[in-house]
Design a protein around this motif. Structure first.
Motif: not given
Length: 69
Positions: A10-19, A36-38
């Motif tokens: 699974w991966f998130k956007s590079s624009h996502s904040q850690p929290q 999915r919801d992180s």
């Protein structure tokens, strides 16, 4: 989904904040994409076919879903 959520990367956007509140995506077997919801990684997973995911991301990039200014 034939793969369990923990069996794929699974991966998130590079624009996502850690929290931050984010969605995560994963490339699934057969060209599908899972979303999915992180904050709820054991929760529901939406699965899109490859062509549908490509259409969606192209629409996002083109601004089709931008809020009116």
């Amino acid at each position: 989904m034939s793969e369990t959520p923990s069996a794929v990367r699974w991966f998130k956007s590079s624009h996502s904040q850690p929290q931050g509140d984010c969605v995560e995506a994963a490339h699934l077997p057969g060209g599908a994409v899972g979303v999915r919801d992180s904050k709820d990684i054991a929760g529901a997973v939406l699965v899109f076919g490859g062509p549908e995911w490509d259409d969606f991301t192209a629409a996002v990039r083109s601004g089709e879903f931008d809020m009116p200014g």
